[in-house]
Every structure is written in structure tokens, then in C-alpha cells.
Design an enzyme around this catalytic site. Structure first.
Site, PDB file in Angstrom:
ATOM      1  N   HIS A 254       0.827  -1.202   0.000  1.00 54.49           N
ATOM      2  CA  HIS A 254       0.000   0.000   0.000  1.00 54.49           C
ATOM      3  C   HIS A 254       0.868   1.260   0.000  1.00 54.49           C
ATOM      4  O   HIS A 254       0.384   2.323   0.344  1.00 54.49           O
ATOM      5  CB  HIS A 254      -0.908   0.005   1.236  1.00 54.49           C
ATOM      6  CG  HIS A 254      -1.923  -1.093   1.218  1.00 54.49           C
ATOM      7  ND1 HIS A 254      -2.368  -1.728   2.337  1.00 54.49           N
ATOM      8  CD2 HIS A 254      -2.577  -1.680   0.181  1.00 54.49           C
ATOM      9  CE1 HIS A 254      -3.263  -2.654   2.014  1.00 54.49           C
ATOM     10  NE2 HIS A 254      -3.400  -2.644   0.705  1.00 54.49           N
TER      11      HIS A 254
ATOM     12  N   LYS B 191       7.424  -4.634 -10.024  1.00 53.10           N
ATOM     13  CA  LYS B 191       7.296  -4.285 -11.448  1.00 53.10           C
ATOM     14  C   LYS B 191       6.879  -2.820 -11.614  1.00 53.10           C
ATOM     15  O   LYS B 191       7.480  -2.074 -12.377  1.00 53.10           O
ATOM     16  CB  LYS B 191       6.225  -5.201 -12.062  1.00 53.10           C
ATOM     17  CG  LYS B 191       6.080  -5.096 -13.536  1.00 53.10           C
ATOM     18  CD  LYS B 191       4.978  -6.015 -14.042  1.00 53.10           C
ATOM     19  CE  LYS B 191       5.228  -7.473 -13.700  1.00 53.10           C
ATOM     20  NZ  LYS B 191       4.246  -8.376 -14.318  1.00 53.10           N
TER      21      LYS B 191
ATOM     22  N   LYS C  95      -2.896  -8.723  -6.769  1.00 54.95           N
ATOM     23  CA  LYS C  95      -3.186  -9.843  -7.683  1.00 54.95           C
ATOM     24  C   LYS C  95      -4.421 -10.578  -7.171  1.00 54.95           C
ATOM     25  O   LYS C  95      -4.664 -10.625  -5.958  1.00 54.95           O
ATOM     26  CB  LYS C  95      -2.006 -10.829  -7.731  1.00 54.95           C
ATOM     27  CG  LYS C  95      -1.961 -11.624  -9.013  1.00 54.95           C
ATOM     28  CD  LYS C  95      -1.405 -10.772 -10.150  1.00 54.95           C
ATOM     29  CE  LYS C  95      -1.384 -11.464 -11.480  1.00 54.95           C
ATOM     30  NZ  LYS C  95      -0.631 -10.655 -12.467  1.00 54.95           N
TER      31      LYS C  95
HETATM   32  P1  NAD Z   1      -3.390 -16.486 -21.610  1.00 55.75           P
HETATM   33  O1  NAD Z   1      -4.378 -17.269 -20.846  1.00 55.75           O
HETATM   34  O2  NAD Z   1      -3.879 -15.514 -22.616  1.00 55.75           O
HETATM   35  O3  NAD Z   1      -2.344 -17.441 -22.357  1.00 55.75           O
HETATM   36  C1  NAD Z   1      -1.616 -18.460 -21.756  1.00 55.75           C
HETATM   37  C2  NAD Z   1      -1.338 -19.514 -22.805  1.00 55.75           C
HETATM   38  O4  NAD Z   1      -0.458 -20.494 -22.255  1.00 55.75           O
HETATM   39  C3  NAD Z   1      -2.595 -20.232 -23.258  1.00 55.75           C
HETATM   40  O5  NAD Z   1      -2.632 -20.278 -24.666  1.00 55.75           O
HETATM   41  C4  NAD Z   1      -2.440 -21.625 -22.643  1.00 55.75           C
HETATM   42  O6  NAD Z   1      -3.072 -22.640 -23.392  1.00 55.75           O
HETATM   43  C5  NAD Z   1      -0.940 -21.780 -22.640  1.00 55.75           C
HETATM   44  N1  NAD Z   1      -0.455 -22.792 -21.694  1.00 55.75           N
HETATM   45  C6  NAD Z   1      -0.991 -23.195 -20.526  1.00 55.75           C
HETATM   46  N2  NAD Z   1      -0.235 -24.147 -19.949  1.00 55.75           N
HETATM   47  C7  NAD Z   1       0.806 -24.358 -20.789  1.00 55.75           C
HETATM   48  C8  NAD Z   1       1.916 -25.242 -20.774  1.00 55.75           C
HETATM   49  N3  NAD Z   1       2.118 -26.075 -19.777  1.00 55.75           N
HETATM   50  N4  NAD Z   1       2.786 -25.187 -21.805  1.00 55.75           N
HETATM   51  C9  NAD Z   1       2.594 -24.325 -22.836  1.00 55.75           C
HETATM   52  N5  NAD Z   1       1.552 -23.478 -22.904  1.00 55.75           N
HETATM   53  C10 NAD Z   1       0.664 -23.489 -21.899  1.00 55.75           C
HETATM   54  O7  NAD Z   1      -2.489 -15.769 -20.490  1.00 55.75           O
HETATM   55  P2  NAD Z   1      -1.569 -14.498 -20.669  1.00 55.75           P
HETATM   56  O8  NAD Z   1      -2.351 -13.300 -20.308  1.00 55.75           O
HETATM   57  O9  NAD Z   1      -0.887 -14.572 -21.980  1.00 55.75           O
HETATM   58  O10 NAD Z   1      -0.528 -14.741 -19.477  1.00 55.75           O
HETATM   59  C11 NAD Z   1       0.573 -15.605 -19.628  1.00 55.75           C
HETATM   60  C12 NAD Z   1       1.593 -15.258 -18.567  1.00 55.75           C
HETATM   61  O11 NAD Z   1       1.961 -13.881 -18.690  1.00 55.75           O
HETATM   62  C13 NAD Z   1       1.136 -15.426 -17.130  1.00 55.75           C
HETATM   63  O12 NAD Z   1       2.232 -15.803 -16.330  1.00 55.75           O
HETATM   64  C14 NAD Z   1       0.703 -14.015 -16.739  1.00 55.75           C
HETATM   65  O13 NAD Z   1       0.768 -13.816 -15.333  1.00 55.75           O
HETATM   66  C15 NAD Z   1       1.753 -13.213 -17.463  1.00 55.75           C
HETATM   67  N6  NAD Z   1       1.394 -11.815 -17.722  1.00 55.75           N
HETATM   68  C16 NAD Z   1       0.277 -11.495 -18.432  1.00 55.75           C
HETATM   69  C17 NAD Z   1      -0.011 -10.156 -18.690  1.00 55.75           C
HETATM   70  C18 NAD Z   1      -1.187  -9.722 -19.533  1.00 55.75           C
HETATM   71  O14 NAD Z   1      -1.307  -8.522 -19.826  1.00 55.75           O
HETATM   72  N7  NAD Z   1      -2.047 -10.628 -19.969  1.00 55.75           N
HETATM   73  C19 NAD Z   1       0.826  -9.155 -18.185  1.00 55.75           C
HETATM   74  C20 NAD Z   1       1.976  -9.537 -17.481  1.00 55.75           C
HETATM   75  C21 NAD Z   1       2.241 -10.862 -17.261  1.00 55.75           C
END
Ligand code: NAD
Length: 498
Positions: free
Chosen positions: A91, A121, A133
């Protein structure tokens, strides 16, 4: 604002839906616990390079608040109890900011680890938020749209009742398993409960543009990753150390996870000149050393529901084995702990560009650093999402679209400058060039340019911290030091209340 102000809010209720003190220390069995340990280990390693008071460091490291809720939902005709969390890690700045994960594997430690990463971050990229989160323990693939909507709306109501959502309190966003649709449900639910909140739309980011979102948010994390990798590859000191040529042109890339982050990262890296040789999904991988067209693969997946069987590449059944294939840049963009003590030794990439949060365990990192692999850490590299979320939040608070006030004014000024130059030189521009130069910025231009500026300047800020600390061996530690210093400074300005 201090955490004590937040504690004064009447949030505690009896029963299971209550604020709890932090759970007992993590056991080794769960993934989330290991992830949480990794984040804290990284923090401690960096904190040792700073001179801050021990108590301040403890306060920065501690998760300030964790909410666990359980509520009923009708799924497939049966009543099921859904568990969900919201963690507000820090916070020191408000609102807290961080995505909501929809995953059957989510647990409280994973949520705390992800919230902590959000704090660091935001500090690293100078976005004025504390880290937060959330997670809902469901597999969205096993739910109907109606079930998902009911669960999302009920989760939002829980957050409203516990004062854990609002433009000035805590602002969720998409994460693994969630996207624009879920954010629109959250905004709509919040607005119906808080019709008197003029900033209600700023209660969540990652919304569709028609419902208060900002252009460029969906692709922001992947685009930000591209800017970060591009910056690293134009760093002469680094490319010399890695014995690679500067620039993306001759680089091969393997991406794990073809979702929001992975797809956009692959797309922008490809457009920047790199060759995508491998894409890994949960049900298999595709591999082609000559290159895979990202848009074609996405179109194939939309049609068939899977990347496997893509005719222009070889399908590898054991998808995760492709993490170990040769490439210049490996982009883990799926989930945490994908590169671990069991496969780290066999990783052949020269650079690991962390798209996901926590894709490399701290034990694996030790092995990789010894092998000379360069890791661009998640807390910097995937910050594009929160940077553009910040822009969306600013747009919602200002109630005006970026570019509305100045686009036409700029176009008129540019037109006058060109006419004056033409008059003075006696030469005229062609219609195409004139249009190109006159054009004022659209919202998306401003968002992308703000994202680029933030990513590029944060890269150099981290590198400067690295240069200032002799014993630091990796970019992650430098990024953590940068974050810790900024948060400690914020605490020193806030003062410690009796
Ligand atoms: P998403 O749900 O859009 O995509 C995740 C993808 O990973 C899916 O296509 C899923 O099928 C695939 N997946 C799942 N298990 C898997 C495995 N064992 N091997 C290979 N592929 C697998 O999620 P996202 O938003 O792209 O987030 C992905 C990561 O990025 C997470 O760790 C999230 O915390 C991080 N992240 C996301 C954002 C955002 O803006 N969306 C921002 C920062 C960090």
C-alpha cells in the site's frame, strides 16, 4: 497513503469470507509455495546490496493484505464452492494494481508471489501503483460463458463488499485465463453497485475500448516485451558478452504459451525481423527451423482449436521438450516454474526473455547464470500490460480520450509549417508525403509511444543500477535493487505512524 489507512476500512466479516492473517510458511510440495519462495529469495539477494533499515525491508517484502473468499456457484446443474483470492502486496502507493488469474492450479502463495512481483514491477517502470493480484480457482475451459459470467460477477461483489476494488483502492486487470470480456463484466458489476462513483470505470483495466478501455492494451504486454528485447539486443556491451550480432534480424525465437502475451510477443518479434522457430502449447508444440508465420499459426488454431498439426511445421507431442531446442531467444509466456532444476541444464537459448511471471525458478536461474544465459526478468519485461493499464486508468479518471484535445491542433500546425517551407523553398510535397507529415496522433499512437518510452527508459535505469553495484551478476537483481530503493524512498516520505 499508508497501509494503516486501509486497515481502518470496515472490511472484516465473520465466517469464511474474512480477512485472514498470512498463512503458515509454504511447504515444498506446492508450485505456488516454491514460486513465492523464489520471489522472496530474489528480494533478499537484492536487498543485501542496499543499506535500508531492516524493518523497512521487511515491510517492503511483506504482503500487506490477503483476502480469501468462498462462494457458491451453480456449475453444470450442481452447486459448487468456488475459492478466490485478492492480495494487496503493498500500500505504499494506491491504488493497488494487478491481474486476476482464472486457474484450477491457483493457490494463496501463487497469488501472494504474483502480487509481490506487481509491486516491484510497478516500481521498476515508474508506474505509481502498489502491487496486487487476484485469482479464481476455476478452469475457464470447463465452464460455460454463463457460468463464467456468474462467477466473475459474484467475485466482483465480494471485492466490493470487502472494499478491495475501486479506482483509488485496487484495480484488477486480465491475467492468465481472463481477458477483455471478464473485465467488462467486472466494470459493469462495479458500476451497478456504485452508481455514485464518477470514476467507476477506473475500477478495472483491460476493458474493451467501447467500455472504457484504451486502444493498444490487449497487445501491450507482448509489445512491451518486444521493446525490451530490442533494447537488450542493441546494447553493445551485452551483445559482445553473448557473442551475438546486434539486432533482431538473424535471431531465432521459441515461444512457450500462445495466449495473449506469447502470441503478441511472437508477432512483434517476427515483425521486428526475428524468426519464430518453435511455439509450445499445453497440448504439444510446433517446430520449423525455417520459421513459422505467427498469424498463419493463430488462424490455424482458431480453426482447429490447437496449434498441433499445423501443416507448415513439425508437431512435437511432448511440447515442453521444445524449451530445450536450440534458439537465440526463449520466451516462456505461459505460466510460472516452467524452467526448473530438471531442465535448466539442457536449455540452449542465449537469452531468456520472461514473458510469463516467474517462469524460471530461483534454483534454475543459478544454473542458467553459470551457463552464461542472459535473463531479462519478468518484473521488467512483461510490464507492458501494467504500463498501458496505467494509461487506461488515467483515461478513465480524466474522462477524455487521448489525442482528443490536440490531434486537430497539431495537424493544423503541421500543415502551416509545411506551407511555409513550401513557400520559402518553392518546392511542393506530394499528397502522400503531405498527409504522412501532417497527421496528428491517434490514441493508439500515443499509447504505443508512451509504452516504448517507458520500456526503453526503464531498461537503461536498471542497467545504470547494475553498473553502480559491483557484485551484481544479473539483470533481475539490478531490477530488484532499483525497485527496493524506490519503495524504500516512498516509505521514508510517508513516515512511520505510531
Ligand atoms: P493467456 O491465458 O492468454 O495465455 C496463456 C497460454 O499459455 C494459453 O494459450 C495456454 O493454453 C498456454 N499454456 C498453458 N499451460 C501451458 C503449458 N504447460 N505449456 C505451454 N503453454 C501453456 O495468459 P496471458 O495473459 O498470456 O498470461 C501468460 C503469462 O503472462 C502469465 O504468467 C501471466 O501472469 C503473465 N502476464 C500477463 C499479462 C497480460 O497482460 N495478460 C501481463 C503480465 C504478465
Amino acid at each position: 497513503m499508508s497501509s494503516s489507512t486501509r486497515k481502518a476500512a470496515p472490511k472484516s466479516v465473520s465466517g469464511t469470507n474474512s480477512r485472514k492473517s498470512l498463512p503458515p510458511p509454504p511447504t515444498k510440495e506446492t508450485m505456488g509455495a516454491r514460486f513465492y519462495e523464489s520471489v522472496n529469495k530474489y528480494f533478499d539477494r537484492a536487498a543485501a546490496f542496499t543499506k535500508h533499515d531492516k524493518g523497512i525491508l521487511e515491510q517492503i517484502r511483506a504482503c500487506n493484505m490477503i483476502l480469501e473468499v468462498k462462494f457458491p456457484a451453480r456449475i453444470g446443474g450442481e452447486i459448487k464452492v468456488i475459492t478466490a483470492w485478492r492480495a494487496e502486496h503493498s500500500h505504499h502507493k494506491l491504488p493497488c494494481k494487478g491481474g486476476i488469474r482464472y486457474s484450477e492450479d491457483a493457490d494463496v502463495y501463487e497469488v501472494m508471489a504474483l502480487a509481490a512481483l506487481m509491486t516491484y514491477k510497478c516500481a521498476v517502470v515508474n508506474v505509481p501503483f502498489g502491487g496486487g493480484k487476484g485469482a479464481i480457482k476455476v478452469d475457464p475451459r470447463k465452464l460455460t460463458v454463463e457460468e463464467l459470467e456468474r462467477i466473475t460477477r459474484r467475485y466482483t461483489v465480494e471485492l466490493i463488499h470487502k472494499n478491495c476494488i475501486g479506482a483509488s483502492i485496487d484495480v484488477p486487470a486480465p491475467d492468465y485465463g481472463s481477458g477483455q470480456r471478464e473485465m467488462a463484466w467486472i466494470a459493469d458489476t462495479y458500476m451497478s453497485y456504485r452508481p455514485d462513483d464518477i470514476n467507476a470505470l477506473g475500477c478495472v483495466t483491460g476493458k474493451p475500448v467501447g467500455q472504457g478501455g484504451v486502444r493498444g492494451r490487449t497487445e501491450a504486454t507482448g509489445r512491451g516485451l518486444y521493446f525490451g528485447v530490442r533494447e537488450a539486443l542493441s546494447d553493445p556491451e551485452l551483445t559482445k558478452r553473448l557473442r551475438i550480432t546486434p539486432g533482431l534480424a538473424d535471431k531465432t525465437v521459441i515461444v512457450q504459451g500462445f495466449g495473449n502475451v506469447g502470441y503478441h510477443a511472437a508477432l512483434f518479434l517476427q515483425e521486428g525481423g526475428a524468426t519464430i522457430t518453435g511455439v509450445i502449447e499445453w497440448d504439444g508444440a510446433v517446430w520449423n527451423p525455417k520459421g513459422i508465420d505467427v498469424r498463419e499459426l493463430a488462424a490455424y488454431r482458431s480453426e482447429t482449436g490447437s496449434i498441433t498439426g499445423f501443416p507448415k511445421a513439425k508437431t512435437i507431442k511432448n511440447g515442453s521438450s521444445v524449451l530445450e531446442y536450440p534458439c537465440d531467444i526463449l520466451v516462456p509466456a505461459a505460466l510460472e516454474s516452467q524452467i526448473h532444476i530438471g531442465n535448466a541444464e539442457r536449455i540452449q537459448a542465449k537469452i531468456i526473455a520472461e514473458g510469463a511471471n516467474g517462469p524460471v525458478t530461483s534454483n534454475a536461474e543459478e544454473i542458467l547464470l553459470k551457463k552464461g544465459v542472459f535473463l531479462i526478468p519478468d518484473m521488467y519485461l512483461n510490464a507492458g500490460g501494467v504500463i498501458v493499464s496505467y494509461f487506461e486508468w488515467l483515461k478513465n479518471l480524466s474522462h477524455v480520450r487521448f489525442g482528443l484535445m490536440d490531434k486537430r491542433f497539431e495537424e493544423q500546425m503541421n500543415s502551416r509549417i509545411i506551407s511555409t517551407i513550401e513557400k520559402l523553398t518553392g518546392q511542393s510535397l506530394g499528397e502522400f508525403e503531405r498527409k504522412l507529415i501532417i497527421r496528428g496522433p491517434e490514441e493508439e499512437d500515443l499509447v504505443n509511444s508512451g509504452l516504448e518510452e517507458t520500456m526503453v527508459s526503464a531498461y537503461h535505469e536498471i542497467m545504470e543500477v547494475w553498473h553502480q553495484h559491483k557484485g551484481v551478476k544479473d539483470m533481475r537483481t539490478a531490477a530488484f535493487i532499483s525497485a527496493i530503493n524506490k519503495i524504500a524512498q516512498a516509505y521514508s516520505l510517508l513516515g512511520i505512524f505510531p
